[in-house]
Design a protein around this motif. Structure first.
Motif, PDB file in Angstrom:
ATOM      1  N   SER A 239       0.812  -1.219   0.000  1.00  0.00           N
ATOM      2  CA  SER A 239       0.000   0.000   0.000  1.00  0.00           C
ATOM      3  C   SER A 239       0.846   1.270   0.000  1.00  0.00           C
ATOM      4  O   SER A 239       0.332   2.358  -0.244  1.00  0.00           O
ATOM      5  N   LYS A 240       2.144   1.114   0.356  1.00  0.00           N
ATOM      6  CA  LYS A 240       3.088   2.231   0.461  1.00  0.00           C
ATOM      7  C   LYS A 240       2.667   3.231   1.548  1.00  0.00           C
ATOM      8  O   LYS A 240       3.043   4.403   1.505  1.00  0.00           O
ATOM      9  N   GLN A 241       1.882   2.776   2.510  1.00  0.00           N
ATOM     10  CA  GLN A 241       1.495   3.621   3.635  1.00  0.00           C
ATOM     11  C   GLN A 241       2.505   3.466   4.767  1.00  0.00           C
ATOM     12  O   GLN A 241       3.102   2.402   4.932  1.00  0.00           O
ATOM     13  N   THR A 242       2.667   4.520   5.543  1.00  0.00           N
ATOM     14  CA  THR A 242       3.699   4.532   6.582  1.00  0.00           C
ATOM     15  C   THR A 242       3.131   4.296   7.983  1.00  0.00           C
ATOM     16  O   THR A 242       3.873   4.328   8.951  1.00  0.00           O
ATOM     17  N   LEU A 243       1.852   4.040   8.094  1.00  0.00           N
ATOM     18  CA  LEU A 243       1.275   3.893   9.433  1.00  0.00           C
ATOM     19  C   LEU A 243       1.878   2.686  10.153  1.00  0.00           C
ATOM     20  O   LEU A 243       2.124   1.634   9.559  1.00  0.00           O
ATOM     21  N   ALA A 244       2.111   2.883  11.476  1.00  0.00           N
ATOM     22  CA  ALA A 244       2.706   1.820  12.290  1.00  0.00           C
ATOM     23  C   ALA A 244       1.668   0.737  12.575  1.00  0.00           C
ATOM     24  O   ALA A 244       0.514   1.033  12.885  1.00  0.00           O
ATOM     25  N   ILE A 245       2.081  -0.525  12.469  1.00  0.00           N
ATOM     26  CA  ILE A 245       1.195  -1.649  12.747  1.00  0.00           C
ATOM     27  C   ILE A 245       1.831  -2.531  13.812  1.00  0.00           C
ATOM     28  O   ILE A 245       3.021  -2.869  13.727  1.00  0.00           O
ATOM     29  N   GLY A 246       1.034  -2.906  14.807  1.00  0.00           N
ATOM     30  CA  GLY A 246       1.545  -3.788  15.845  1.00  0.00           C
ATOM     31  C   GLY A 246       0.428  -4.571  16.508  1.00  0.00           C
ATOM     32  O   GLY A 246      -0.726  -4.132  16.522  1.00  0.00           O
ATOM     33  N   PRO A 247       0.747  -5.743  17.072  1.00  0.00           N
ATOM     34  CA  PRO A 247      -0.250  -6.576  17.724  1.00  0.00           C
ATOM     35  C   PRO A 247      -0.229  -6.419  19.247  1.00  0.00           C
ATOM     36  O   PRO A 247       0.794  -6.057  19.843  1.00  0.00           O
ATOM     37  N   ALA A 248      -1.365  -6.725  19.864  1.00  0.00           N
ATOM     38  CA  ALA A 248      -1.416  -6.892  21.313  1.00  0.00           C
ATOM     39  C   ALA A 248      -0.918  -8.304  21.621  1.00  0.00           C
ATOM     40  O   ALA A 248      -1.411  -9.279  21.052  1.00  0.00           O
ATOM     41  N   VAL A 249       0.075  -8.408  22.507  1.00  0.00           N
ATOM     42  CA  VAL A 249       0.754  -9.675  22.775  1.00  0.00           C
ATOM     43  C   VAL A 249       0.843  -9.899  24.276  1.00  0.00           C
ATOM     44  O   VAL A 249       1.328  -9.020  25.005  1.00  0.00           O
ATOM     45  N   PRO A 250       0.399 -11.050  24.798  1.00  0.00           N
ATOM     46  CA  PRO A 250       0.573 -11.316  26.226  1.00  0.00           C
ATOM     47  C   PRO A 250       2.049 -11.490  26.571  1.00  0.00           C
ATOM     48  O   PRO A 250       2.826 -12.014  25.760  1.00  0.00           O
ATOM     49  N   PHE A 251       2.439 -11.051  27.762  1.00  0.00           N
ATOM     50  CA  PHE A 251       3.866 -11.074  28.109  1.00  0.00           C
ATOM     51  C   PHE A 251       4.438 -12.491  28.117  1.00  0.00           C
ATOM     52  O   PHE A 251       5.632 -12.689  27.917  1.00  0.00           O
TER      53      PHE A 251
END
Length: 312
Positions: A178-190
């Motif tokens: 998509s060439k978009q710069t938005l940050a992507i991240g998941p919720a992850v249990p410790f």
């Protein structure tokens, strides 16, 4: 006013005043019903943003998928444009929150649900591509939790985590395309850092594979105290160290909702307690380039918890 009530009132005011002084970013997860209420009512939106601003919150994880038979991100995108533009004007960042108990999105990691998983992210990418610059999402938070599946057990968890890594790789491929710069991240249990997974020829903890793939992790570090072997700082140590080496970032998530297991939530503690334990966590990690602040779970619990504090 009774002396005990007065003291509680003063402590609450002091903690609220202290929160915005920190340099650490603070996000809040905002789930289906509350997000839709903010999108459909200017009064709800202004009330929410005023509340959050007063507590030092600078990032809203705003739900951006279907709920109760509607899907506003595709059907009425102007509602998102209006809310995000207003939030940006007030100094907030807005991330699209993807993941839903209503939709049972933990199933989206499964190969047979890949089409749904892809469509979910694509709707946000399409929205951003069409929206004016001031109304675009700043990032995406994926709360897709494979450990909620009925099939999750010692015999199957590695296979399920490989499925999660496969779909994660596809999501990040889509972002790149998509060439978009938005940050992507998941919720992850410790505790993902204690599960080794062999994926694409490499064996390492699930949390490290995920850190390799994504821009950041939102670590569900659900404890009510910072210090000690079972505290927030200790449970984040491996993720913070790996993220620092890999050039990634970690948001430390804290719980405010009610839970029978008291140690996992600040629900039974005060706003002064929350401020103190966050400060202790920031003292431990604030100098690390991997530290990306905090995320509080979740908006509705935060409001109810704060209201209960004032009524004590």
């Amino acid at each position: 006013m009774h002396r005990r009530h007065w003291l509680g009132f003063v402590l609450a005011l002091l903690s609220m005043a202290a929160l915005p002084a920190s340099a650490a970013s603070r996000a809040v997860w905002t789930w289906e019903r509350d997000s839709y209420a903010m999108l459909e009512s200017a009064e709800e939106a202004q009330g929410a943003l005023t509340f959050l601003h007063g507590r030092g919150i600078d990032t809203v994880y705003l739900y951006a998928d279907a709920f109760e038979g509607r899907n506003l991100i595709s059907e009425q995108p102007q509602r998102y444009r209006r809310f995000i533009a207003d939030a940006h004007m007030r100094g907030f960042k807005v991330y699209a929150l993807l993941g839903s108990a209503y939709l049972k999105t933990e199933r989206y990691i499964l190969p047979e649900r890949r089409r749904d998983a892809v469509a979910m992210l694509q709707r946000v990418l399409d929205y951003n591509a069409a929206a004016p610059a001031d109304a675009r999402f700043d990032g995406i938070n994926l709360d897709i939790e494979p450990h909620l599946l009925d099939a999750w057990d010692d015999a199957h968890r590695e296979d399920l985590l490989r499925d999660m890594l496969d779909v994660s790789a596809e999501w990040m491929r889509m972002k790149q395309a998509s060439k978009q710069t938005l940050a992507i991240g998941p919720a992850v249990p410790f505790w993902f850092d204690g599960i080794p997974v062999r994926w694409r020829g490499t064996t390492k903890p699930a949390s490290e594979h995920l850190a390799d793939l994504y821009d950041y992790l939102a670590l569900m570090d659900y404890r009510d105290h910072a210090d000690g072997r079972d505290g927030i700082v200790a449970h984040a140590a491996k993720e913070m160290d790996y993220a620092r080496q890999a050039g990634k970032r970690v948001v430390i998530g804290l719980e405010l909702g009610d839970n029978e297991l008291k140690k996992v939530t600040f629900h039974h503690r005060s706003e002064a307690d929350l401020a103190r334990e966050m400060a202790a966590t920031e003292a431990a990690y604030g100098e690390s380039p991997a530290f990306a602040g905090f995320a509080l779970h979740h908006y509705r619990s935060y409001r109810e918890w704060s209201q209960a504090q004032r009524e004590r």
